[in-house]
Design a protein around this motif. Structure first.
Motif, PDB file in Angstrom:
ATOM      1  N   GLU A   4       0.844  -1.196   0.000  1.00  0.00           N
ATOM      2  CA  GLU A   4       0.000   0.000   0.000  1.00  0.00           C
ATOM      3  C   GLU A   4       0.878   1.243   0.000  1.00  0.00           C
ATOM      4  OE1 GLU A   4      -2.778  -0.143   3.255  1.00  0.00           O
ATOM      5  OE2 GLU A   4      -3.333  -2.210   2.809  1.00  0.00           O
ATOM      6  N   ALA A   6       0.865   5.428   1.002  1.00  0.00           N
ATOM      7  CA  ALA A   6       0.150   6.435   1.793  1.00  0.00           C
ATOM      8  C   ALA A   6       1.012   7.674   1.999  1.00  0.00           C
ATOM      9  CB  ALA A   6      -0.243   5.844   3.146  1.00  0.00           C
ATOM     10  N   ASP A   7       0.328   8.792   2.312  1.00  0.00           N
ATOM     11  CA  ASP A   7       1.051  10.011   2.661  1.00  0.00           C
ATOM     12  C   ASP A   7       1.215  10.078   4.185  1.00  0.00           C
ATOM     13  OD1 ASP A   7      -1.390  10.914   3.702  1.00  0.00           O
ATOM     14  OD2 ASP A   7      -1.734  12.359   2.097  1.00  0.00           O
ATOM     15  N   ALA A   8       1.725  11.184   4.700  1.00  0.00           N
ATOM     16  CA  ALA A   8       2.008  11.326   6.134  1.00  0.00           C
ATOM     17  C   ALA A   8       0.761  11.214   6.998  1.00  0.00           C
ATOM     18  CB  ALA A   8       2.711  12.647   6.399  1.00  0.00           C
ATOM     19  N   SER A   9      -0.421  11.554   6.470  1.00  0.00           N
ATOM     20  CA  SER A   9      -1.658  11.470   7.246  1.00  0.00           C
ATOM     21  C   SER A   9      -2.374  10.135   7.043  1.00  0.00           C
ATOM     22  CB  SER A   9      -2.589  12.634   6.898  1.00  0.00           C
ATOM     23  OG  SER A   9      -2.996  12.533   5.550  1.00  0.00           O
ATOM     24  N   SER A  10      -1.679   9.172   6.455  1.00  0.00           N
ATOM     25  CA  SER A  10      -2.197   7.815   6.189  1.00  0.00           C
ATOM     26  C   SER A  10      -3.269   7.771   5.098  1.00  0.00           C
ATOM     27  CB  SER A  10      -2.719   7.153   7.462  1.00  0.00           C
ATOM     28  OG  SER A  10      -1.660   6.998   8.383  1.00  0.00           O
ATOM     29  N   ALA A  11      -3.406   8.849   4.331  1.00  0.00           N
ATOM     30  CA  ALA A  11      -4.328   8.844   3.195  1.00  0.00           C
ATOM     31  C   ALA A  11      -3.654   8.102   2.038  1.00  0.00           C
ATOM     32  CB  ALA A  11      -4.662  10.269   2.777  1.00  0.00           C
ATOM     33  N   TYR A  12      -4.446   7.317   1.323  1.00  0.00           N
ATOM     34  CA  TYR A  12      -3.909   6.574   0.186  1.00  0.00           C
ATOM     35  C   TYR A  12      -3.349   7.515  -0.880  1.00  0.00           C
ATOM     36  CZ  TYR A  12      -5.889   1.987   1.410  1.00  0.00           C
ATOM     37  OH  TYR A  12      -6.183   0.784   1.992  1.00  0.00           O
ATOM     38  N   TRP A  36      -2.800   0.617  -4.000  1.00  0.00           N
ATOM     39  CA  TRP A  36      -2.168  -0.624  -3.540  1.00  0.00           C
ATOM     40  C   TRP A  36      -2.070  -1.618  -4.684  1.00  0.00           C
ATOM     41  CZ3 TRP A  36      -5.531  -4.721  -4.003  1.00  0.00           C
ATOM     42  CH2 TRP A  36      -6.894  -4.438  -3.927  1.00  0.00           C
ATOM     43  N   VAL A  76       3.008  -1.215   4.137  1.00  0.00           N
ATOM     44  CA  VAL A  76       2.594   0.154   3.821  1.00  0.00           C
ATOM     45  C   VAL A  76       3.843   0.998   3.636  1.00  0.00           C
ATOM     46  CG1 VAL A  76       1.306   2.192   4.577  1.00  0.00           C
ATOM     47  CG2 VAL A  76       0.481  -0.106   5.176  1.00  0.00           C
ATOM     48  N   THR A  78       5.074   4.626   3.327  1.00  0.00           N
ATOM     49  CA  THR A  78       4.580   5.972   3.644  1.00  0.00           C
ATOM     50  C   THR A  78       5.537   7.021   3.079  1.00  0.00           C
ATOM     51  OG1 THR A  78       3.576   5.118   5.660  1.00  0.00           O
ATOM     52  CG2 THR A  78       3.874   7.503   5.519  1.00  0.00           C
ATOM     53  N   PRO A  80       6.142  10.722   3.553  1.00  0.00           N
ATOM     54  CA  PRO A  80       5.800  11.880   4.375  1.00  0.00           C
ATOM     55  C   PRO A  80       5.851  13.213   3.643  1.00  0.00           C
ATOM     56  CG  PRO A  80       7.918  10.977   5.034  1.00  0.00           C
ATOM     57  CD  PRO A  80       7.340  10.048   4.020  1.00  0.00           C
TER      58      PRO A  80
END
Length: 83
Positions: A4, A6-12, A36, A76, A78, A80
């Motif tokens: 998966e 994601a960005d720093a705010s856990s948004a896909y 993903w 995941v 990430t 950031p």
């Protein structure tokens, strides 16, 4: 193996380039339009995944994953500095 993004705010995130490597070098290189990707890999073997997003200035992310003998492993990556 489910990878998966994601960005720093856990948004896909979407729009990544993914490279999968094993002991013998690069195995797969794909462009992902979604957040993903599922990979069916040989059980018990370890692999290196590297992803790059298409946004300028965003650093690539890597992880090592071991393919499970059954079920699914979730990784995941990430980013950031992505937005």
């Amino acid at each position: 193996v489910r990878v998966e993004f994601a960005d720093a705010s856990s948004a896909y995130l979407a729009g990544e380039d993914l490279t999968l490597s094993g002991a013998g070098g690069e195995i797969l290189s794909i462009a992902c339009e979604g957040p993903w990707v599922l990979l069916k890999l040989p059980a018990g073997q370890s692999f290196q995944v590297e992803a790059r997003v298409t946004q300028a200035g965003v650093q690539p992310r890597t992880a090592t994953v071991k393919a499970p003998s059954h079920g699914q492993t979730r990784v995941v990556l990430t980013f950031p500095d992505a937005h």
